[in-house]
Design a protein around this motif. Structure first.
Motif, mmCIF file in Angstrom:
data_model
loop_
_atom_site.group_PDB
_atom_site.id
_atom_site.type_symbol
_atom_site.label_atom_id
_atom_site.label_comp_id
_atom_site.label_asym_id
_atom_site.label_seq_id
_atom_site.Cartn_x
_atom_site.Cartn_y
_atom_site.Cartn_z
ATOM 1 N N ILE A 167 0.844 -1.201 0.000
ATOM 2 C CA ILE A 167 0.000 0.000 0.000
ATOM 3 C C ILE A 167 0.877 1.248 0.000
ATOM 4 O O ILE A 167 0.586 2.231 -0.696
ATOM 5 C CB ILE A 167 -0.943 -0.008 1.214
ATOM 6 N N THR A 222 -3.670 4.204 -3.700
ATOM 7 C CA THR A 222 -3.639 3.845 -2.272
ATOM 8 C C THR A 222 -4.951 3.190 -1.858
ATOM 9 O O THR A 222 -4.959 2.156 -1.165
ATOM 10 C CB THR A 222 -3.400 5.093 -1.411
ATOM 11 N N GLN A 231 -5.384 -0.383 -3.585
ATOM 12 C CA GLN A 231 -4.533 -1.423 -3.003
ATOM 13 C C GLN A 231 -4.968 -1.754 -1.576
ATOM 14 O O GLN A 231 -4.931 -2.916 -1.160
ATOM 15 C CB GLN A 231 -3.067 -0.969 -3.020
ATOM 16 N N GLY A 232 -5.398 -0.744 -0.821
ATOM 17 C CA GLY A 232 -5.858 -0.991 0.544
ATOM 18 C C GLY A 232 -7.084 -1.885 0.585
ATOM 19 O O GLY A 232 -7.174 -2.807 1.407
ATOM 20 N N TRP A 287 -3.911 0.575 5.977
ATOM 21 C CA TRP A 287 -3.765 1.957 5.519
ATOM 22 C C TRP A 287 -3.033 2.804 6.562
ATOM 23 O O TRP A 287 -2.167 3.608 6.224
ATOM 24 C CB TRP A 287 -5.141 2.560 5.250
#
Length: 686
Positions: free
Chosen positions: A353, A364, A367-368, A620
């Motif tokens: 991330i 971001t 991917q999170g 995250w």
């Protein structure tokens, strides 16, 4: 001697350990005048919120108590147990948060001397929360046992104790979660992203509210959450005693009631020992910090397994119950490790991330979400394996005992979780009071560890909720005579009544599956409303207070705290009341069979959603921390700004919606069980 007194002794010893840890923390240096003043402001805001929240809760508890007294089939004993559970849950949350807000400044001062001292003060502050929860929990169930265990209505009364605890937990989790994430997201967006000032910068009017939120959400809220998990795992096991007695696995009901209580007592003793072995050297290394906390939880787990074997052996119960309990204990440990893998920046999922953040905030977020959704498969497989093993060795009593086993080391597990907000507060106080960078480096290391332990604790709570809910659902099915227990096993009283070909059951499954996403949407919208209010207030103060941005004037911290408090208390009501009314309405309108389907549908979707939201949010958060440690450009870089956006999106997922879901699942299940005498002969009005 009645062996239930062993549980009472364990509770008393637990309180003695609480007193020791509290005395240790309070004996530490409170720090400079600035540290003391900042810590006092956080404590004042946190206690003010909790007092106002509890006043709202007291009104709700009073209304439900009156209803329980007048509804035929329930009565005053159910009402008394309900109030007792609510009061115990409130007391555990109050005691834990009071200590956490006193430990934060002391942790900050301790970190000036050494990392080990900072960890010890923060962890022992969290240990007060963990050991208070299990001590009150085990004593509460023991008191109800001694009052009414000879009463034929005993197994119909004790679910009300869990219902009272669940009600408080839901309000505390939802209200605290809305407060903490509204303040956190608002502070980050208007401070770090918009104004470009550091996290916890004293010029930001929301920073005290942010630190207050850590306590009301992750200490009082998490404490109430795991308190009700703890007592409901015991209650579900006790109410399923008919299963093992009928099958001959346990000789009598008294033994079946004693087993979960004595295992909980053994776990409490083991947790106290585990709390004493947590220590670390002076190297600021995440791996070593995690190892220090793992040492405590693994020590407690091994000792609990030994105690459980001895308890089952001397009670002359089937040794298969030991393996059922071990299945839950091992699943809990592995679930914590799985959560740690997906949320700690020591490992590839979270680092992926961080790397995605170099391509912008959109990457971001994508991917999170991918990491969060992928993280659900180990949790599902672990819980499924635990259920399969526990059912093989002890039928559904074994499944409930597995949940009790998973939660048996809650004293030390919750200590590692409650440690997190103490360390987080210490880091904030360090920045707000301008302490040296070396101190901030130590508190940042403790804070990053706290992010991982908090995510691990929430994952643990979610797994326990799934096992708990299944035990409560079967207890409901038995109490409403949907199924009967014979020496040949479990049989349905009406062939096909629980089949998916039954329209009421199918509708119930769909309605139950709908509850978690609707509940999450409502809580996350509430966070968004609070965030907007905080951003507007901080901007107003920067605009209207002369010298604020130059650092010559202090902001009005109290106004931001007050805004968060009012908004959170208002916004928590609708999702909480919906969770209380939904199983009641389904049971009355569609009947007891549809309600069983409703509970199953809610567990399936709720468990998966809770794991995904918790792990995505935790990943995250730590992806941002990894960049802040100097990777990929460090603080202030484009990657860092993208990671802050990801962290902001994940905050309400991991600290509001996700952890609140597991309480909702247990609350609906235990409400159904409590209403079983009313619904026993009721098949719905349509």
């Amino acid at each position: 001697m009645n062996l239930m007194w062993v549980s009472v002794i364990a509770g008393v010893v637990g309180f003695a350990a609480v007193a020791y840890f509290a005395r240790y923390v309070l004996a530490q240096d409170e720090g400079s005048k600035a540290v003391r003043e900042t810590s006092a402001a956080i404590r004042e805001g946190a206690m003010a919120f909790l007092n106002r929240e509890y006043r709202t809760l007291a009104l709700v508890v009073a209304i439900i108590t009156v209803i329980l007294v007048v509804v035929p089939g329930l009565g005053w004993k159910v009402a008394v147990a309900f109030v007792f559970g609510a009061v115990c849950s409130m007391g555990a949350g109050y005691a834990g948060m009071n200590m956490a807000t006193r430990a934060n400044g002391r942790t900050c001062a301790a970190a000036e001397h050494s990392l080990d001292q900072g960890l010890r003060v923060a962890f022992r502050g969290g240990a007060v929360m963990g050991l208070t929860v299990v001590s009150i929990g085990i004593l509460g169930v023991a008191i109800l046992y001694f009052l009414w265990h000879r009463d034929p209505s005993f197994l119909a009364v004790i679910p009300a104790y869990g219902t009272g605890a669940s009600l408080v937990a839901l309000f505390a989790r939802v209200g605290g979660g809305i407060f903490t994430k509204g303040a956190d997201a608002g502070s980050d967006l208007v401070g770090k992203v918009e104004a470009g000032i550091p996290e916890d910068d004293p010029r930001n009017a929301a920073v005290v509210a942010d630190n207050v939120g850590d306590n009301v959400g992750d200490v009082a809220g998490m404490g109430a959450d795991l308190f009700e998990s703890y007592v409901e795992s015991i209650i579900a096991t006790m109410t399923l005693s008919i299963v093992v007695v009928a099958s001959g696995i346990v000789g009598d009901h008294e033994t079946a009631w004693l087993l979960p209580m004595l295992i909980a007592a053994g776990g409490l003793f083991a947790s106290i020992i585990g709390c004493f072995v947590v220590r670390v050297g002076e190297t600021v290394d995440m791996g070593k910090l995690l190892a220090a906390l793992r040492r405590g939880t693994l020590t407690a787990s091994i000792l609990t397994a030994i105690f459980a074997f001895l308890i089952i052996y001397f009670l002359d119960a089937n040794i298969g119950l030991f393996w059922a309990m071990i299945a839950g204990l091992v699943a809990g440990v592995l679930l914590g490790e799985s959560t740690s893998y997906f949320t700690s920046y020591e490992f590839k999922p979270t680092q992926s991330i961080s790397h995605a953040s170099t391509s912008g905030a959109g990457a971001t977020i994508i991917q999170g979400f991918a990491v969060g959704m992928l993280s659900t498969w180990p949790a599902i497989l672990l819980i499924s394996a635990a259920i399969l093993a526990a059912f093989h060795f002890g039928s559904f009593y074994g499944v409930a005992l597995a949940a009790a086993g998973m939660l048996s080391t809650l004293g030390v597990t919750l200590a590692t979780d409650a440690y997190g907000p103490v360390a987080d507060n210490a880091g904030g106080i360090t920045t707000m009071t301008g302490l040296p960078e070396s101190v901030r480096e130590r508190t940042d290391a403790l804070d990053s560890l706290g992010n991982t332990t908090a995510a691990t604790g929430k994952g643990f709570a979610i797994g326990a909720a799934a096992l708990n809910s299944l035990g409560l659902i079967l207890s409901y099915a038995i109490a409403t005579q949907i199924v009967t227990i014979t020496s040949a096993g479990i049989q349905t009283t009406v062939p096909g009544a629980l089949s998916l070909l039954s329209a009421p059951v199918l509708i119930g499954v769909l309605l139950g599956g709908l509850m978690p996403p609707v509940f999450c949407a409502m809580t996350m919208q509430s966070v968004a409303i609070t965030t907007e209010a905080i951003i507007a207030e901080v901007r107003r103060q920067w605009r209207e207070i002369p010298g604020l941005m130059q650092g010559t004037t202090k902001p009005q911290y109290g106004l931001a705290v007050d805004i968060c408090t009012k908004t959170a208390l208002r916004e928590m009501l609708i999702p909480s009341i919906m969770s209380i009314l939904a199983p009641v309405v389904v049971g009355i309108v569609l009947g007891k069979y549809a309600l069983a389907g409703f509970l199953i549908g809610a567990v399936v979707t709720g468990f998966i959603m809770a794991v995904m939201l918790n792990n995505a949010g935790g990943a995250w958060d730590n992806a941002k921390k990894w960049i802040e440690s100097g990777k990929l450009g460090g603080k202030g870089s484009d990657a860092h700004k993208a990671a802050v956006v990801g962290d902001t999106a994940g905050d309400p997922m991991k600290d509001t919606a996700g952890p609140s879901l597991n309480i909702m699942l247990k609350l609906m299940s235990v409400i159904a069980l409590m209403l079983a005498p009313v619904l026993m002969n009721f098949t719905g009005i349509i």
